[in-house]
Design an enzyme around this catalytic site. Sequence first.
Site, short mmCIF file in Angstrom:
data_model
loop_
_atom_site.label_atom_id
_atom_site.label_comp_id
_atom_site.label_asym_id
_atom_site.label_seq_id
_atom_site.Cartn_x
_atom_site.Cartn_y
_atom_site.Cartn_z
N SER A 158 46.61 41.46 34.22
CA SER A 158 47.29 40.18 33.97
C SER A 158 47.63 40.10 32.50
O SER A 158 47.02 40.78 31.67
CB SER A 158 46.35 39.04 34.34
OG SER A 158 46.89 37.80 33.95
N TYR A 171 38.04 34.71 33.62
CA TYR A 171 39.13 35.44 34.29
C TYR A 171 39.67 36.53 33.36
O TYR A 171 39.84 37.69 33.76
CB TYR A 171 40.23 34.46 34.69
CG TYR A 171 41.45 35.08 35.36
CD1 TYR A 171 41.34 35.69 36.61
CD2 TYR A 171 42.70 35.07 34.74
CE1 TYR A 171 42.46 36.25 37.22
CE2 TYR A 171 43.82 35.62 35.34
CZ TYR A 171 43.68 36.21 36.59
OH TYR A 171 44.79 36.78 37.19
N1 LIG Z 1 50.07 34.86 40.33
C1 LIG Z 1 49.94 35.07 39.04
O1 LIG Z 1 50.39 34.26 38.21
C2 LIG Z 1 49.27 36.32 38.54
C3 LIG Z 1 49.38 36.63 37.18
C4 LIG Z 1 48.73 37.75 36.70
C5 LIG Z 1 47.99 38.55 37.54
N2 LIG Z 1 47.90 38.23 38.86
C6 LIG Z 1 47.08 39.08 39.72
O2 LIG Z 1 47.84 39.51 40.82
C7 LIG Z 1 46.95 39.83 41.89
C8 LIG Z 1 47.50 39.22 43.18
O3 LIG Z 1 47.45 37.82 43.08
P1 LIG Z 1 48.57 36.84 43.68
O4 LIG Z 1 49.15 36.09 42.54
O5 LIG Z 1 49.44 37.57 44.60
O6 LIG Z 1 47.63 35.79 44.44
P2 LIG Z 1 47.36 35.52 46.00
O7 LIG Z 1 48.63 35.23 46.71
O8 LIG Z 1 46.28 34.49 46.03
O9 LIG Z 1 46.82 36.92 46.52
C9 LIG Z 1 45.49 37.33 46.30
C10 LIG Z 1 45.17 38.39 47.33
O10 LIG Z 1 43.85 38.87 47.08
C11 LIG Z 1 43.17 38.93 48.31
N3 LIG Z 1 41.72 38.78 48.11
C12 LIG Z 1 41.05 37.83 47.45
N4 LIG Z 1 39.73 38.04 47.54
C13 LIG Z 1 39.57 39.16 48.28
C14 LIG Z 1 38.44 39.89 48.75
N5 LIG Z 1 37.19 39.52 48.46
N6 LIG Z 1 38.66 40.99 49.50
C15 LIG Z 1 39.91 41.38 49.82
N7 LIG Z 1 41.02 40.73 49.40
C16 LIG Z 1 40.84 39.64 48.65
C17 LIG Z 1 43.73 37.79 49.15
O11 LIG Z 1 43.61 38.12 50.54
P3 LIG Z 1 42.58 37.47 51.57
O12 LIG Z 1 42.28 36.09 51.10
O13 LIG Z 1 43.32 37.50 52.87
O14 LIG Z 1 41.40 38.38 51.55
C18 LIG Z 1 45.20 37.84 48.75
O15 LIG Z 1 45.92 38.73 49.56
C19 LIG Z 1 45.57 39.33 41.47
O16 LIG Z 1 44.80 40.42 41.01
C20 LIG Z 1 45.88 38.39 40.32
O17 LIG Z 1 44.81 38.26 39.43
C21 LIG Z 1 48.53 37.15 39.38
#
Ligand SMILES: NC(=O)c1ccc[n+]([C@@H]2O[C@H](COP(=O)([O-])OP(=O)(O)OC[C@H]3O[C@@H](n4cnc5c(N)ncnc54)[C@H](OP(=O)(O)O)[C@@H]3O)[C@@H](O)[C@H]2O)c1
Length: 262
Positions: A158, A171
């Site tokens: 991130s 985080y």
């Molecule tokens: N959105 C942003 O602004 C942003 C910015 C920087 C970095 N990121 C990073 O991008 C990545 C994806 O996030 P996103 O933004 O796409 O959010 P999201 O839509 O909430 O997706 C998160 C994913 O992680 C999975 N997950 C959570 N806990 C888990 C566990 N214990 N085991 C297996 N899967 C798990 C969830 O699936 P289930 O709940 O179905 O298990 C979901 O598919 C993350 O690493 C996040 O930190 C996001």
Amino acid sequence: MGYITKVVFRIGGINISSLQGKTAIITGASSGIGESIAQHFAMEGANVVLAARRKDRLESLAQRIESEHQVSAKIVVADVTKQSDMENLVEETKKDFSSVDIFINNAGVMLLSFLKNDKVEQWEQMVDVNIKGVLFGIHAALPAMLEQEAGHIVNVSSVAGHEVFPSSTVYSATKYAVKALSMGMEKELSRTGVRVTNVSPGAVSTELPEHITDEEVLSMFEDRKGRRTLESEDIARSVVYAVTQPSYVNVNEVIVRPMQDK
Ligand SMILES: NC(=O)c1ccc[n+]([C@@H]2O[C@H](COP(=O)([O-])OP(=O)(O)OC[C@H]3O[C@@H](n4cnc5c(N)ncnc54)[C@H](OP(=O)(O)O)[C@@H]3O)[C@@H](O)[C@H]2O)c1
């Protein structure tokens, strides 16, 4: 599987690798960035293995992918905090596909809170999912890639793994850890054929902030409404770029931030 194993295009004298026939495992594929990466990989011809805990979401994504693209989409329900689930994820992949070409360590949680509010269970959850989950992913996927002498691991960190903001302290600590893992992997693996990319998105419009419970953070977010964010596909395209470069090119770091209105 009757798919071609490797296709290379020449564009402007450079060999660009296609994803045609490659196998990619994506954690956190049930929503947001992971879901979009899976769709973009399938669009480029990769077979995808979709992992997360929400089986219904994985099933509907797999159906969509297989109806829209000439690829296989397999689902494996997995909790990244469980070592055995991650080992099973790779074992299940090997049963259906001849190689594990790409592993996307994408699953993550962002439970922003101020330290004074002492949400210690949420700190632990972030350490478990964001750090241990990535480590278990490496543990599960790397041996197969070392044996193949080829592979690509993409760790989703991130912008919060490059800067620390009030309420992002824990985080950010987890995302700095992901960046450190990626940097170490690049140093250790550069002679093995296994490439490593650390992807650092800025704010992307996904479900990620919906799990925040700290009221002070939520009201801080209210004040920021209207700010431009990225879409998941903006990140997916950058991941496709990283994994389709010629095999001697190691795209180690990708940072993608949204522009703000003038
Ligand atoms: N959105 C942003 O602004 C942003 C910015 C920087 C970095 N990121 C990073 O991008 C990545 C994806 O996030 P996103 O933004 O796409 O959010 P999201 O839509 O909430 O997706 C998160 C994913 O992680 C999975 N997950 C959570 N806990 C888990 C566990 N214990 N085991 C297996 N899967 C798990 C969830 O699936 P289930 O709940 O179905 O298990 C979901 O598919 C993350 O690493 C996040 O930190 C996001």
